[in-house]
Structures are given as C-alpha cells and as structure tokens.
Design a protein around this motif. Sequence first.
Motif, PDB file in Angstrom:
ATOM      1  N   ARG A 109       0.841  -1.205   0.000  1.00 22.90           N
ATOM      2  CA  ARG A 109       0.000   0.000   0.000  1.00 22.90           C
ATOM      3  C   ARG A 109       0.867   1.242   0.000  1.00 22.90           C
ATOM      4  O   ARG A 109       1.893   1.300   0.666  1.00 22.90           O
ATOM      5  CB  ARG A 109      -0.931  -0.027   1.199  1.00 22.90           C
ATOM      6  N   ASN A 110       0.446   2.241  -0.766  1.00 25.92           N
ATOM      7  CA  ASN A 110       1.226   3.466  -0.915  1.00 25.92           C
ATOM      8  C   ASN A 110       1.320   4.245   0.385  1.00 25.92           C
ATOM      9  O   ASN A 110       0.376   4.353   1.142  1.00 25.92           O
ATOM     10  CB  ASN A 110       0.606   4.373  -1.977  1.00 25.92           C
ATOM     11  N   SER A 111       2.493   4.778   0.568  1.00 24.98           N
ATOM     12  CA  SER A 111       2.732   5.732   1.633  1.00 24.98           C
ATOM     13  C   SER A 111       3.377   6.930   0.961  1.00 24.98           C
ATOM     14  O   SER A 111       4.178   6.773   0.048  1.00 24.98           O
ATOM     15  CB  SER A 111       3.677   5.098   2.656  1.00 24.98           C
ATOM     16  N   THR A 112       3.012   8.104   1.352  1.00 25.57           N
ATOM     17  CA  THR A 112       3.610   9.284   0.740  1.00 25.57           C
ATOM     18  C   THR A 112       4.503  10.033   1.714  1.00 25.57           C
ATOM     19  O   THR A 112       5.055  11.063   1.366  1.00 25.57           O
ATOM     20  CB  THR A 112       2.514  10.235   0.212  1.00 25.57           C
ATOM     21  N   ALA A 137       3.822   7.855 -12.221  1.00 30.95           N
ATOM     22  CA  ALA A 137       4.025   7.803 -10.767  1.00 30.95           C
ATOM     23  C   ALA A 137       5.419   8.327 -10.423  1.00 30.95           C
ATOM     24  O   ALA A 137       5.583   9.093  -9.462  1.00 30.95           O
ATOM     25  CB  ALA A 137       3.835   6.382 -10.253  1.00 30.95           C
ATOM     26  N   ILE A 164       9.226   1.723  -7.754  1.00 31.68           N
ATOM     27  CA  ILE A 164       8.038   2.245  -8.430  1.00 31.68           C
ATOM     28  C   ILE A 164       7.578   1.202  -9.441  1.00 31.68           C
ATOM     29  O   ILE A 164       8.273   0.912 -10.412  1.00 31.68           O
ATOM     30  CB  ILE A 164       8.338   3.588  -9.123  1.00 31.68           C
ATOM     31  N   GLN A 176       1.115  -2.087  -7.871  1.00 29.82           N
ATOM     32  CA  GLN A 176       0.974  -2.380  -6.451  1.00 29.82           C
ATOM     33  C   GLN A 176       1.296  -3.838  -6.115  1.00 29.82           C
ATOM     34  O   GLN A 176       1.983  -4.099  -5.131  1.00 29.82           O
ATOM     35  CB  GLN A 176      -0.434  -2.040  -5.961  1.00 29.82           C
ATOM     36  N   TYR A 181       6.184   2.700  -4.084  1.00 30.24           N
ATOM     37  CA  TYR A 181       5.129   3.581  -4.574  1.00 30.24           C
ATOM     38  C   TYR A 181       4.565   3.003  -5.862  1.00 30.24           C
ATOM     39  O   TYR A 181       5.319   2.587  -6.739  1.00 30.24           O
ATOM     40  CB  TYR A 181       5.677   4.990  -4.821  1.00 30.24           C
ATOM     41  N   SER A 182       3.254   2.986  -5.959  1.00 33.22           N
ATOM     42  CA  SER A 182       2.616   2.447  -7.163  1.00 33.22           C
ATOM     43  C   SER A 182       1.677   3.478  -7.768  1.00 33.22           C
ATOM     44  O   SER A 182       1.150   4.339  -7.068  1.00 33.22           O
ATOM     45  CB  SER A 182       1.847   1.160  -6.842  1.00 33.22           C
ATOM     46  N   HIS A 189      -1.709   5.009  -9.617  1.00 33.33           N
ATOM     47  CA  HIS A 189      -3.151   4.860  -9.402  1.00 33.33           C
ATOM     48  C   HIS A 189      -3.743   4.276 -10.690  1.00 33.33           C
ATOM     49  O   HIS A 189      -4.496   4.933 -11.398  1.00 33.33           O
ATOM     50  CB  HIS A 189      -3.776   6.208  -9.060  1.00 33.33           C
TER      51      HIS A 189
END
Length: 185
Positions: free
Chosen positions: A27-30, A60, A133, A136, A157-158, A160
Amino acid sequence: MMNFSKLVKAACLIYLLCIAAIYVDSRNSTGFVADVGVVYGNKVEVTGLPSKRLEARLLAALELYTKKQVGKLIVSGGIGIEGYDEAQIMASYLISQGVSEDDILIDNLGYNSHSTSLNAAKLLSNKTSVVAISQQYHISRAKLSLRNAGFQYVYGYSPHFVELRDVYSYFREAPAWLKYWAFEL
C-alpha cells in the motif's frame, strides 16, 4: 485422505495470507523522501510507446520527481520481444515530460526484479534511500529485492492504475515473493 484435505486447506490458507501480506506491504505511503526512484520496466508497444501499465509507472515516477520526493530516477528494463530497449523508451518519455536528463540513470540490463536491484546496487551506495516504483502487486517483492541487494532505506510507490489482470498478478506474485524471500534474491 482426511490428512490430505487438511493439508490442502492449510496450504490454501497460507497462500491467501501471503497475498494479504503482499497487499498490505504494497500500500502506498507518501510520507517519504528518497534519493532515487527505481522504475521497473514493462512492455513497450510495437509502436515504440510505453504500454498503459508502463506509462502509469512513469507517471508515478514523474509525480514523485515533481513533488521532490525523489531526486533522481533509475529506469530499468531489458529489450522486450517487440525489439525496443524498455529503459531507453522510459528515459525518453520522462525527458519529454520535463525530467532533467542528468537526473535519469539508465539500466538496460534490468530483465527482472532481481537484476534491477543488483544493477541499482552497482550504481548507488547501499546508504542511498530508494523507492521501488511499479504496480501495487509488485511493490512488496521489489522492496524485498532492493533490501536483499543491500539497500537500507527502501520505500515503495505504485501508480493509481488498476486493471483486471492485477487480480491474477496478485496470485502469481505470492510464489515469486516467497522465492525472493527464501533465496534472498
């Protein structure tokens, strides 16, 4: 016969738990800033343009670069069956979107996740912070591979971008992730 049935059920449960762990870990975290984003290659169309999936990865990467969450990008891929150098196509795409050529490192020997990680380790110090990158479903294995290659600070990071084949890809990813975990690839 009863023991075999229980064994199959246990194996199915473990398999589903692996898929759930991959999903949660991916899961993405920013909340990160990394030195380098490692963009994993994918199909280039016969027209020489990135596939929708690859373009999503590049967008991305562009998003992270524009927000200054990464300073440089490694584009990694091999020569696909279409005859194009994935990494070169990826670099050209990013340059056309405003990424400085000086901020792109090209790895055209990244034929799989393992080789991409090893090649990144040759280009960078293990103290360099990196963000994988990719789609997901692939992030958990990509992060694991980067850690196995010696990187200490690893994020994922993936894009959307979701397509129906992602469901199949999660099921395919579980044995690949276990292989990378068991053999430290």
